[in-house]
Scaffold this active site. Structure first.
Site, PDB file in Angstrom:
ATOM      1  N   ASP A 197     -12.599  88.914  27.604  1.00 49.76           N
ATOM      2  CA  ASP A 197     -14.030  88.929  27.877  1.00 49.76           C
ATOM      3  C   ASP A 197     -14.621  87.527  27.834  1.00 49.76           C
ATOM      4  O   ASP A 197     -13.975  86.565  27.396  1.00 49.76           O
ATOM      5  CB  ASP A 197     -14.759  89.796  26.841  1.00 49.76           C
ATOM      6  CG  ASP A 197     -14.477  91.279  27.020  1.00 49.76           C
ATOM      7  OD1 ASP A 197     -14.082  91.676  28.128  1.00 49.76           O
ATOM      8  OD2 ASP A 197     -14.647  92.030  26.047  1.00 49.76           O
TER       9      ASP A 197
ATOM     10  N   TYR B  10      -3.570  89.435  18.925  1.00 47.44           N
ATOM     11  CA  TYR B  10      -4.794  88.654  18.837  1.00 47.44           C
ATOM     12  C   TYR B  10      -5.000  88.168  17.406  1.00 47.44           C
ATOM     13  O   TYR B  10      -4.498  88.769  16.447  1.00 47.44           O
ATOM     14  CB  TYR B  10      -6.012  89.508  19.223  1.00 47.44           C
ATOM     15  CG  TYR B  10      -6.196  89.738  20.702  1.00 47.44           C
ATOM     16  CD1 TYR B  10      -7.054  88.932  21.448  1.00 47.44           C
ATOM     17  CD2 TYR B  10      -5.534  90.773  21.349  1.00 47.44           C
ATOM     18  CE1 TYR B  10      -7.244  89.159  22.803  1.00 47.44           C
ATOM     19  CE2 TYR B  10      -5.717  90.999  22.705  1.00 47.44           C
ATOM     20  CZ  TYR B  10      -6.576  90.190  23.426  1.00 47.44           C
ATOM     21  OH  TYR B  10      -6.759  90.405  24.773  1.00 47.44           O
TER      22      TYR B  10
END
Length: 284
Positions: A63, A124
């Site tokens: 994003d 992540y």
């Protein structure tokens, strides 16, 4: 869907990283917004002196504002273009790309490789500090400031209740026709140098806003606003809870993407394209 490369083309794997601060995410968008995909495709077209834009397929679409250290993509290039340019392509891209995105490796991919569907996990890291004085100015673009003291042990206790295969609808932004079933393989937090708390989050795949929503729930546990069993109760409800905040994107970095052995790529591609359901769950 076949992963066979069109005749006359070669599939090339790219390993890359970027600082997402000034990007409107990975994927190309209408309206001229700056994206990682757009920058790399433009640079690739320029350095190969091609009229055609060769489209990238990425392991995980990040994003706006999210960073990547270990992103992977692939592109199918005409065999003659690859033969002419591959020896100098990496250096030419370094000279053409802006400084906030780098391609570190370019190589012909093994048969059946697909940057998105071949992946077996994505890892992540989310970084946050509860330092009363705030974030080190040199790290401000990569670390979130949380203005309450955090109990990392309580956060890890809460994280344990989220591991495994579940419907993460409570932690995802719903997309029409897309499943929210995922297997969360690792969720752990460690307080490190300078008091920065790093959350490691690894799953076979992630749905939209999933990592940042999970971190938002754990922060509520860490600062004492919710008990350690609360995130698991939210998960079990399978509906969005207004108390779960999607934390800001700048603390999030895609660190690594994992792939199986070459001989397992085709099987993994097929498996990844199957829409999943939980055992005992009704269809659709």
């Amino acid at each position: 869907m076949s992963d066979e490369v069109e005749a006359g083309y070669v599939r090339v794997r790219l390993d890359l990283s970027y600082d997402g601060s000034e990007f409107s995410g990975w994927a190309k968008q209408a309206g001229g917004r700056r994206t990682v995909q757009g920058e790399i495709e433009d640079a690739l077209r320029t350095v190969t002196r091609s009229r055609e834009t060769y489209e990238l397929t990425v392991a995980g679409r990040t994003d706006s504002g999210v960073h990547a250290r270990g992103q992977v993509a692939h592109v199918d290039l005409p065999r003659e273009v690859w033969a002419e340019h591959h020896g100098k392509l990496l250096k030419r891209l370094a000279g053409r790309l802006p400084r906030d995105v780098r391609v570190w490796a370019l190589r012909e991919a093994p048969a059946g490789f697909n940057a998105r569907f071949s992946a077996v996990w994505r890892r992540y890291a989310y970084r946050v500090t509860d330092n009363p004085g705030g974030v080190d100015p040199l790290l401000r673009g990569h670390v979130l400031w949380h203005d309450w003291p955090l109990d990392v042990d309580a956060m890890n206790e809460a994280a344990g209740g989220l591991l495994g295969e579940h419907d993460f609808a409570a932690y995802c932004k719903k997309r029409e026709g897309a499943t929210t079933i995922r297997t969360l393989q690792e969720l752990s937090l460690v307080r490190g140098e300078g008091g920065i708390v790093t959350a490691t989050v690894r799953a076979d795949a992630f749905c939209h806003n999933m990592v940042r929503s999970l971190i938002g729930a754990l922060l509520f546990v860490g600062d004492g606003h919710r008990p350690p069993d609360w995130p698991a109760k939210v998960l079990a409800a399978r509906v969005r809870d207004s108390a779960v905040h999607v934390v800001r994107p700048h603390g999030l970095t895609l660190e690594e993407v994992g792939y199986p052995a070459d001989e397992l790529l085709a099987a993994r591609n097929k498996e990844a394209r199957n829409k999943r359901s939980l055992p005992g769950a009704g269809c659709c």
